[in-house]
Write an enzyme that holds these catalytic residues in place. Structure first.
Site, short mmCIF file in Angstrom:
data_model
loop_
_atom_site.label_atom_id
_atom_site.label_comp_id
_atom_site.label_asym_id
_atom_site.label_seq_id
_atom_site.Cartn_x
_atom_site.Cartn_y
_atom_site.Cartn_z
N LYS A 143 0.86 -1.18 0.00
CA LYS A 143 0.00 0.00 0.00
C LYS A 143 0.89 1.23 0.00
CE LYS A 143 -1.70 2.84 3.05
NZ LYS A 143 -1.80 4.11 2.28
N GLY A 156 -5.01 2.92 -1.10
CA GLY A 156 -6.06 3.17 -0.12
C GLY A 156 -5.59 4.08 0.99
N GLY A 211 -5.00 5.02 5.13
CA GLY A 211 -4.41 4.30 6.25
C GLY A 211 -5.43 3.63 7.14
N VAL A 257 -7.33 0.52 4.27
CA VAL A 257 -6.40 -0.43 3.66
C VAL A 257 -5.20 -0.69 4.57
CG1 VAL A 257 -4.82 -0.80 1.72
CG2 VAL A 257 -7.15 0.02 1.31
N GLY A 258 -4.63 0.36 5.14
CA GLY A 258 -3.50 0.18 6.05
C GLY A 258 -3.87 -0.65 7.26
N GLU A 292 10.13 1.97 10.44
CA GLU A 292 11.09 3.08 10.26
C GLU A 292 10.27 4.35 10.39
OE1 GLU A 292 12.62 6.16 9.03
OE2 GLU A 292 12.63 5.32 6.99
N CYS A 302 13.06 12.03 6.94
CA CYS A 302 13.01 11.64 8.35
C CYS A 302 14.37 11.74 9.03
CB CYS A 302 12.45 10.24 8.49
SG CYS A 302 13.28 9.02 7.43
N GLU A 329 9.08 16.78 15.33
CA GLU A 329 9.52 16.60 13.95
C GLU A 329 8.67 17.52 13.06
OE1 GLU A 329 10.68 13.00 10.96
OE2 GLU A 329 8.78 12.79 12.04
#
Length: 476
Positions: A171, A202, A204, A207-208, A246, A280, A380
């Site tokens: 995905k 999709g 999150g 589908v996630g 990650e 990141c 972040e």
């Protein structure tokens, strides 16, 4: 034929079970330029069943067969290279030079690197007592990838998984999905067996979430926010999946007092602003000896104001827009918090750069006199914003650098290599970069603490997709 409104399942382009679409926005224009189909739990289930069926045979293929497949993928990727770069330029707003020389290039790099790794990798080891230690494909892998370096994350998950003999359901980010469609076309043309690689677009939360919880998936590999990583871990725990994460970062860049301060500051700013700060592992917290404050501020202002921001189609542009209006607003809020909390605004600030009245463009922004408790030092930002913190002693710098929930990367600038080597051992991060070294695609990539678990890239990425089996008595 465009496959934007289809999924790639069991070796064929198929329509979603329940048709739904989502516009894809070009962040440089803020306008939709195409749309994609988005799936449901039923589409995920269809893809998982295809992957389970394919695993029975693909997991038993030889190393030579998988090497030949990866080499065919590399050949087709090279042929479609410009298509990959063009997709990333449109969906991400990536400057054309970055899209071609970095974004698309790193995908080719990962494919080539895993070929080298697999050529030398031994899956079996027979112990002197006759016990066989063998490494086998982990199973069906669910992969959820982000929008910021989309082809980097697709290739550094998919290709090691293929090398291991796994099958998979991918995905990609629904915000930047087009490069994944090109990649699925590459996989199809390269002759990846049906069901080995499956693509379902999709959101999150549907589908996630379905991938994370599906009992037919043996492992989830996710790159994205720490918040989402926590939700995936919770969903996966019900079926005791392996979860590889990650996640976020707030990486320190320590300039020691024997470094070339002006050069190191300028280089650090250029590194932060690459990909519009949407990396990141960007070195977003710069630690500078307090006695060099004036020199650092002068170098920072000059470097930030020299960054060319604008139309991604201009080959001279270094920095394009951020990915979305949502991200733009988040960054603006954090820039304003830095001002409100009393940091010194060296360059940039709120609003768009001069002359840009449309698009999610952010001014390259540098703050100084930042203290460790300010939001811009702790959160972040994921945008083109650098925080400079001043320190008195090396001990202070180490303490502040490690004072974060994250631990993805760290950077050291020094004129004394042995000193930098010693310092690297004290930083709580999965990667440490000394004096801006060349990229190493076989170095393990991943983080400590809330930056995740597990490693990607090279041999380390391959090992993540392998189970270890001991066969006692194998040798008789």
């Amino acid at each position: 034929m465009s496959h934007n409104l289809q999924f790639y399942i069991d070796g064929a382009w198929v329509d979603p079970i329940s048709p739904r679409t989502l516009p894809v926005i070009n962040p440089a224009t803020e306008a939709a330029f195409t749309e994609i189909a988005i799936g449901t739990e039923a589409d995920v289930d269809r893809a998982v069943k295809a992957a389970q069926k394919a695993f029975e045979s693909f997991s038993q293929t030889t190393k030579a067969e998988r090497l030949a497949l990866l080499k065919r993928i590399a050949e087709v990727y090279a042929k479609r290279y410009d298509d990959v770069a063009d997709a990333i330029r449109l969906e991400l707003g990536a400057p054309v030079t970055l899209a071609k020389k970095s974004q698309a290039a790193i995908g080719a790099g990962h494919i080539g690197q895993i070929i080298k790794v697999l050529e030398d990798f031994e899956f079996d080891e027979l112990a002197p007592n006759g016990t066989l230690i063998t490494r086998e494909a982990f199973g069906v892998v669910g992969m959820i990838t982000p929008w910021n370096w989309p082809m980097n994350q697709i290739t550094c998950k998919v290709c090691p998984a293929l090398a291991a003999g796994c099958t998979m359901v991918l995905k990609p980010s629904e915000i930047a999905p087009l490069d994944a469609i090109v990649f699925a076309e590459i996989m199809d043309e390269a002759g990846v067996p049906p069901g080995v690689f499956n693509l379902v677009h999709g959101l999150g939360h549907d589908v996630g979430a379905a991938i994370s919880a599906h009992p037919g998936i043996d492992m989830v590999s996710f790159t994205g926010s720490t918040r989402a990583g926590i939700l995936i871990s919770k969903a996966a725990s019900e079926t005791v999946k392996k979860v590889h994460l990650e996640l976020g970062g707030k990486s320190p860049n320590i300039l020691l007092d024997d470094a070339d301060i002006a050069k190191s500051v300028a280089t650090g700013i250029v590194d932060v602003m690459q990909n519009t700060g949407q990396s990141c592992n960007a070195p977003t917290r710069m630690f500078v000896p307090a006695r060099f404050r004036d020199a650092a501020l002068g170098a920072a202002k000059s470097a930030a104001e020299a960054i060319k921001v604008g139309n991604p189609e201009d080959p001279d542009v270094y920095m394009g827009p951020v990915i979305s209006e949502l991200q733009y607003n988040k960054i603006q809020d954090l820039i304003q918090s830095g001002i409100d909390e009393g940091a010194t605004l060296v360059a940039g600030g709120t609003g768009r750069p001069a002359g840009l009245n449309k698009g999610n463009y952010v001014r390259p922004t540098v703050f100084a006199d930042v203290t460790p408790q300010m939001r811009i030092a702790r959160e972040e930002i994921f945008g083109p914003v650098l925080s400079i913190l001043f320190y008195e002693t090396e001990e202070d710098a180490v303490h502040m650098a490690n004072d974060t929930v994250y631990g993805l990367a760290a950077y050291i600038q020094s004129g004394n290599h042995a000193r930098a080597q010693n310092l690297s051992r004290r930083l709580r991060a999965g990667n440490v970069y000394i004096n801006n070294p060349r990229l190493d695609l076989n170095a393990p990539f991943g983080g400590y603490k809330q930056s995740g678990n597990g490693r990607e890239w090279g041999i380390w990425g391959l090992e993540e997709f392998l189970e270890i089996k001991g066969v006692v008595g194998f040798g008789g």
